[in-house]
Design an enzyme around this catalytic site. Structure first.
Site, mmCIF file in Angstrom:
data_model
loop_
_atom_site.group_PDB
_atom_site.id
_atom_site.type_symbol
_atom_site.label_atom_id
_atom_site.label_comp_id
_atom_site.label_asym_id
_atom_site.label_seq_id
_atom_site.Cartn_x
_atom_site.Cartn_y
_atom_site.Cartn_z
ATOM 1 N N ASP A 112 0.837 -1.200 0.000
ATOM 2 C CA ASP A 112 0.000 0.000 0.000
ATOM 3 C C ASP A 112 0.872 1.251 0.000
ATOM 4 O OD1 ASP A 112 -2.164 -1.680 0.228
ATOM 5 O OD2 ASP A 112 -2.311 -1.466 2.415
HETATM 6 N N1 URA Z 1 -1.271 -5.938 3.874
HETATM 7 C C1 URA Z 1 -1.737 -4.676 3.891
HETATM 8 O O1 URA Z 1 -2.752 -4.406 4.497
HETATM 9 N N2 URA Z 1 -1.055 -3.737 3.227
HETATM 10 C C2 URA Z 1 0.092 -3.977 2.567
HETATM 11 O O2 URA Z 1 0.681 -3.063 1.998
HETATM 12 C C3 URA Z 1 0.576 -5.285 2.576
HETATM 13 C C4 URA Z 1 -0.121 -6.254 3.227
#
Ligand code: URA
Length: 241
Positions: free
Chosen positions: A103
């Site tokens: 993310d």
């Molecule tokens: N899980 C999440 O919630 N975000 C990420 O970036 C990776 C795994």
């Protein structure tokens, strides 16, 4: 392979620029100056030099990045800065891309490559490649959460996650904050955040520290990257075949 194509692929300029360079006599193949950019060469068998430096041709590039917060895991975007924007120009001819996604607000280990086969193997849901994260969580993470995560968590859309391994690293009862380590074996959208939401807690900081046999190099500051070592590459390939 055409010499101008190879040199362009290696980041020495556009084909047009290379044609000009070659006219200046700065490109040698097996010690001979070559001025014709359409000449074909065998990169693995012939010695290619430009400005007296030998050109190590390679088809694939493998980079480990410590993705910083605030950039997206994509190759290009009209608005946001991407992880590829953080790389120097020399890597662009290789058309590298991130393997999977973190993310925008997640940091940590991100593999960047142009090896489609390896990417496919690492992301295949059937392979259950482990991914380990360190998270700061708002709320007190308990033994009960460990049991729930071990059995599998039901996410907001009804999906049952695979069993995962949750470790509590620190709990501050006063501020109701926890630091945890979590290993998951799949990669659903926002998976870690949604797993904690399922137990009524909120991830406030998330960092990936490993993926398969790769561990984030502690020397890499957020935004830094380096090429994988031969050993890392061997481990990755060994695992994926
Ligand atoms: N899980 C999440 O919630 N975000 C990420 O970036 C990776 C795994």
């Amino acid at each position: 392979m055409r010499l101008d194509k190879l040199l362009s692929h290696m980041g020495y300029g556009t084909r047009k620029e290379i044609k000009k360079l070659m006219k200046q006599g700065v490109v040698l193949v097996d010690g001979q100056v070559i001025k014709d950019s359409s000449v074909h060469v065998h990169p693995e068998k012939q010695r290619i030099e430009i400005y007296g430096e030998s050109v190590q041709y390679r088809e694939f590039v493998y980079l480990m990045m410590n993705k910083p917060k605030g950039v997206i895991s994509a190759t290009e975007d009209l608005v946001e800065r991407t992880v590829i924007d953080l790389l120097p120009e020399e890597y662009l001819p290789f058309q590298v891309f991130p393997v999977g996604r973190l993310d925008k607000d997640t940091e940590g280990l991100l593999l960047i490559t142009n090896d489609g086969k390896l990417t496919h193997e690492l992301l295949s849901p059937k392979k259950h490649v482990p991914k380990t994260y360190i998270a700061d969580v708002s709320g007190v993470v308990t033994q009960n959460d460990i049991h729930i995560f071990r059995r599998g968590v039901t996410l907001d859309d009804g999906y049952e996650t695979l069993p995962s391994e949750l470790r509590i690293l620190e709990v501050d009862e006063l501020t109701r904050r926890s630091r945890i380590e979590l290993t998951i074996y799949e990669g659903k959208f926002h998976q870690v955040k949604r797993m904690f939401e399922a137990v009524h807690k909120k991830v406030v900081h998330l960092k990936r520290i490993s993926m398969g046999p790769l561990t984030l190099d502690p020397e890499l500051y957020p935004g830094d990257f380096r090429e994988l070592t031969e050993n890392e590459l061997e481990m990755l390939k060994g695992r994926s075949t």
